[in-house]
Write a protein that holds these residues in place. Structure first.
Motif, PDB file in Angstrom:
ATOM      1  N   LYS A   1       0.805  -1.221   0.000  1.00 34.47           N
ATOM      2  CA  LYS A   1       0.000   0.000   0.000  1.00 34.47           C
ATOM      3  C   LYS A   1       0.843   1.279   0.000  1.00 34.47           C
ATOM      4  O   LYS A   1       0.301   2.379   0.034  1.00 34.47           O
ATOM      5  CB  LYS A   1      -0.940   0.009   1.201  1.00 34.47           C
ATOM      6  N   VAL A   2       2.155   1.112  -0.047  1.00 32.66           N
ATOM      7  CA  VAL A   2       3.038   2.280  -0.113  1.00 32.66           C
ATOM      8  C   VAL A   2       3.144   2.710  -1.583  1.00 32.66           C
ATOM      9  O   VAL A   2       3.498   1.911  -2.449  1.00 32.66           O
ATOM     10  CB  VAL A   2       4.426   1.964   0.460  1.00 32.66           C
ATOM     11  N   ILE A   3       2.831   3.961  -1.846  1.00 30.47           N
ATOM     12  CA  ILE A   3       2.825   4.475  -3.213  1.00 30.47           C
ATOM     13  C   ILE A   3       4.193   5.040  -3.601  1.00 30.47           C
ATOM     14  O   ILE A   3       4.670   4.832  -4.714  1.00 30.47           O
ATOM     15  CB  ILE A   3       1.754   5.575  -3.385  1.00 30.47           C
TER      16      ILE A   3
ATOM     17  N   ILE B   1      12.946  11.730   5.488  1.00 37.67           N
ATOM     18  CA  ILE B   1      12.478  10.611   4.653  1.00 37.67           C
ATOM     19  C   ILE B   1      10.959  10.566   4.729  1.00 37.67           C
ATOM     20  O   ILE B   1      10.371  10.525   5.819  1.00 37.67           O
ATOM     21  CB  ILE B   1      13.085   9.289   5.143  1.00 37.67           C
ATOM     22  N   THR B   2      10.318  10.558   3.549  1.00 38.21           N
ATOM     23  CA  THR B   2       8.859  10.661   3.498  1.00 38.21           C
ATOM     24  C   THR B   2       8.264   9.526   2.673  1.00 38.21           C
ATOM     25  O   THR B   2       8.842   9.110   1.659  1.00 38.21           O
ATOM     26  CB  THR B   2       8.442  12.006   2.881  1.00 38.21           C
ATOM     27  N   MET B   3       7.082   9.056   3.106  1.00 36.43           N
ATOM     28  CA  MET B   3       6.361   8.020   2.370  1.00 36.43           C
ATOM     29  C   MET B   3       4.927   8.468   2.115  1.00 36.43           C
ATOM     30  O   MET B   3       4.321   9.160   2.933  1.00 36.43           O
ATOM     31  CB  MET B   3       6.323   6.697   3.158  1.00 36.43           C
ATOM     32  N   ASN B   4       4.410   8.030   0.977  1.00 37.68           N
ATOM     33  CA  ASN B   4       2.991   8.196   0.663  1.00 37.68           C
ATOM     34  C   ASN B   4       2.335   6.836   0.841  1.00 37.68           C
ATOM     35  O   ASN B   4       2.651   5.886   0.127  1.00 37.68           O
ATOM     36  CB  ASN B   4       2.827   8.690  -0.776  1.00 37.68           C
ATOM     37  N   TYR B   5       1.434   6.755   1.801  1.00 37.91           N
ATOM     38  CA  TYR B   5       0.783   5.483   2.099  1.00 37.91           C
ATOM     39  C   TYR B   5      -0.661   5.527   1.628  1.00 37.91           C
ATOM     40  O   TYR B   5      -1.473   6.309   2.125  1.00 37.91           O
ATOM     41  CB  TYR B   5       0.837   5.178   3.601  1.00 37.91           C
ATOM     42  N   ASP B   6      -0.970   4.726   0.653  1.00 40.05           N
ATOM     43  CA  ASP B   6      -2.338   4.524   0.172  1.00 40.05           C
ATOM     44  C   ASP B   6      -2.988   5.820  -0.327  1.00 40.05           C
ATOM     45  O   ASP B   6      -4.215   5.951  -0.309  1.00 40.05           O
ATOM     46  CB  ASP B   6      -3.173   3.887   1.291  1.00 40.05           C
ATOM     47  N   ASN B   7      -2.161   6.771  -0.739  1.00 44.93           N
ATOM     48  CA  ASN B   7      -2.649   8.070  -1.228  1.00 44.93           C
ATOM     49  C   ASN B   7      -3.540   8.799  -0.222  1.00 44.93           C
ATOM     50  O   ASN B   7      -4.366   9.638  -0.607  1.00 44.93           O
ATOM     51  CB  ASN B   7      -3.421   7.898  -2.555  1.00 44.93           C
TER      52      ASN B   7
END
Length: 294
Positions: free
Chosen positions: A228-230, A240-246
């Motif tokens: 689910k990590v985009i 450090i950045t993540m986009n999770y499931d929009n």
């Protein structure tokens, strides 16, 4: 000369002069040889014993020759005749690589001698496919067949390298460099790849960022939230950045304790509060807490 002197003789023995009386010499002459002659029975027993030893020796030689001949015959049957030629090859454990692809790779094995075909040769034949991780080979003599169990690298991320799109595993093995992929995996941005070809491992001069990508992908894969990590953005290694499931922006800060932060993130999103419609930002503070902001 006295009678006593006449009865004494001087005899040389081993360079020494030995005094011996005449009476002793006469006694030695009269004493017969006490060794008894060999009887006919004794000669026969000795002859039979020698014959038995010869027969045993010949039996051992014949047994050794027979054993060598048997070994040669078995070797010829096992390695030189079509009796043990491989009739079929089966594969299990594959998810991504299709049965048709395995059939094409392993087709040359059918008809080859089972015992002359080593496991290393089969592993080498399969590992031309970059998705193949481990190979276990089992052989069966009757009927002569080969059973192969494989493990595969799973797609974990998409990287960009000199205009190419690379599909990589969590351990950064390049699974595809064609750019044609429909895998539902995160895109890693802010990371430069200097070299990457299918079947190899990516190379980069940005060692710190490479370590961050490796830690992030392996941890997310283990915790079961990778799908689910985009996007994973490591342009700034201090943020450090993540986009999770929009719907969730995840700020991890630096790579310090990154694995612990990602495990805490997994526990956080698995909480019933974070339903599918919850949006916002989750930030991991230096104190080790996850702070949610709608």
């Amino acid at each position: 000369m006295s009678d006593n002197n006449r009865n004494i003789r001087l005899v040389k023995a081993g360079g020494r002069r030995v005094t011996r009386t005449v009476a002793e010499d006469e006694k030695n002459k009269r004493t017969p040889n006490m060794t008894k002659p060999e009887t006919k029975l004794q000669r026969r027993v000795r002859y039979q014993k020698r014959q038995k030893q010869r027969r045993l020796k010949m039996q051992r030689i014949r047994a050794l020759v027979i054993l060598i001949l048997v070994m040669i015959t078995v070797t010829v049957i096992l390695f030189m005749t079509p009796v043990f030629n491989i009739r079929s090859v089966t594969v299990e454990g594959n998810i991504i690589v299709t049965a048709e692809e395995f059939q094409e790779m392993l087709k040359p094995l059918v008809g080859e001698n089972l015992f002359r075909t080593g496991s290393g040769k089969i592993e080498k034949m399969l590992k031309v496919n970059p998705y193949i991780d481990g190979v276990n080979v089992q052989k069966k003599a009757i009927p002569p067949t080969v059973h192969v169990t494989v493990s595969e690298y799973a797609p974990a991320a998409i990287l960009r390298a000199e205009g190419k799109t690379l599909l990589v595993s969590s351990h950064l093995n390049v699974l595809s460099d064609s750019g044609d992929t429909e895998a539902a995996v995160p895109v890693v941005t802010g990371f430069s790849v200097s070299e990457g070809e299918a079947g190899g491992i990516i190379k980069s001069d940005e060692t710190e960022k490479r370590d961050i990508v490796l830690t992030a992908l392996t941890t997310l894969e283990k915790t079961g939230v990778l799908d689910k990590v985009i996007e994973i953005d490591i342009s700034d290694t201090t943020n450090i950045t993540m986009n999770y499931d929009n719907r969730l922006t995840v700020k991890c800060g630096t790579q310090l304790d990154l694995e612990r932060k990602l495990r805490l993130f997994r526990e956080t999103v698995m909480n019933n509060y974070f339903a599918d419609n919850v949006r916002g930002t989750i930030e991991f503070t230096e104190s080790g807490k996850a702070v949610y902001t709608p």
